[in-house]
Design a protein around this motif. Structure first.
Motif: not given
Length: 292
Positions: A63-64, A69-73, A224-226, A243-244
């Motif tokens: 979940g973290d 990735l999805l919510i923040d990024g 966020r990916l980085q 994924v990105g």
């Protein structure tokens, strides 16, 4: 058999086209196989590495990872792109109208502004917004996207209006509409419908350009990916890259399909007001003037 624009290929041309198509497909498949072998030699397909998204190490939960990735990024990417798209479209309409003004004192400065904005890199405009104007990071990203894309939208809309048949505006003037009414109620709606594919393509570019905010410190999806890669280790860079890329492709594909749906819906609505030739008989006379 021949089409309107070109002659249909003969048997020899079709065989040649088929041969080159097969060779091209074999070449692409060969490149994909080499890429697969190269990644496999580095254990990038190891299932243990892909568990980063289901059972990540270092005390983190799935979940973290997905939340970052999805919510923040992705959330930051969509927020900046959404606000920038609305503002850029609104300013693009204004610039398109001003550039088509009959008053030279309005048209020429607008032309200079559009050409100036089109010629500047988006990232340079972001730096200008943050450093020279003093905007927060988020609004610096939005500023760069709006300034550049409003000029592009203005040119797309202007091209759409210019491409319309002259009879559209002449018919509107004949009905007593003013120039402003003709532009906003007759020409501009048709131009938007006609140029919708180009507008959507530019919206996709705008969405992808939000990743440039990474350079000025905006924590969007790429950033966020980085951060995830740095936290879990460089050995997971390929998994986060895949994924990105999948997230970007999914969002852009959804946007493109939405545009196709809106375009088809608009086309059907426009066609709904046109009667079929067989139904156009008025007072016992067909559309061709022949009595029925």
């Amino acid at each position: 058999m021949s089409s309107i624009l070109y002659d249909a290929p003969g048997p020899r041309t079709r065989r040649r086209t088929m041969l080159w198509s097969v060779l091209g497909a074999v070449f692409v498949l060969g490149l994909l196989y080499l890429a697969y072998r190269q990644l496999d030699s580095r254990d990038q397909w190891d299932p243990e590495r892909w568990q980063i998204f289901t059972d990540p190490p270092q005390g983190q939960t799935a979940g973290d990872v997905w939340s970052s990735l999805l919510i923040d990024g992705l959330g930051a990417t969509l927020r900046a792109a959404g606000i920038a798209a609305v503002l850029a479209l609104a300013l693009g309409v204004i610039l398109a109208v001003l550039r088509m003004s009959v008053v030279g004192a309005v048209r020429w400065p607008t032309t200079v502004v559009i050409e100036f904005f089109r010629g500047l890199p988006v990232v340079l405009l972001m730096f200008f917004g943050v450093i020279a104007i003093g905007l927060p990071i988020f609004w610096g990203v939005v500023f760069g996207l709006v300034v550049y894309n409003c000029a592009i939208f203005a040119e797309i809309l202007r091209a759409g209006i210019v491409s319309l048949p002259r009879g559209q505006s002449e018919a509107a003037y004949a009905m007593g509409l003013s120039r402003r009414q003709t532009l906003f109620t007759v020409l501009l709606p048709q131009a938007v419908r006609r140029m919708l594919p180009s507008l959507v393509s530019q919206l996709v570019v705008l969405l992808k350009d939000t990743s440039l905010g990474f350079i000025i410190g905006y924590a969007e999806l790429l950033r966020r990916l980085q951060l995830n890669t740095q936290f879990f280790g460089q050995r997971y860079w390929f998994q986060f890259f895949v994924v990105g890329a999948a997230i970007y492709i999914t969002v852009n594909f959804t946007l493109s399909r939405l545009a196709v749906y809106l375009e088809r819906r608009g086309t059907k609505k426009a066609a709904g007001g046109v009667a079929k030739a067989d139904d156009a008989a008025i007072g016992g006379t067909s559309a061709t003037g022949v009595s029925v």
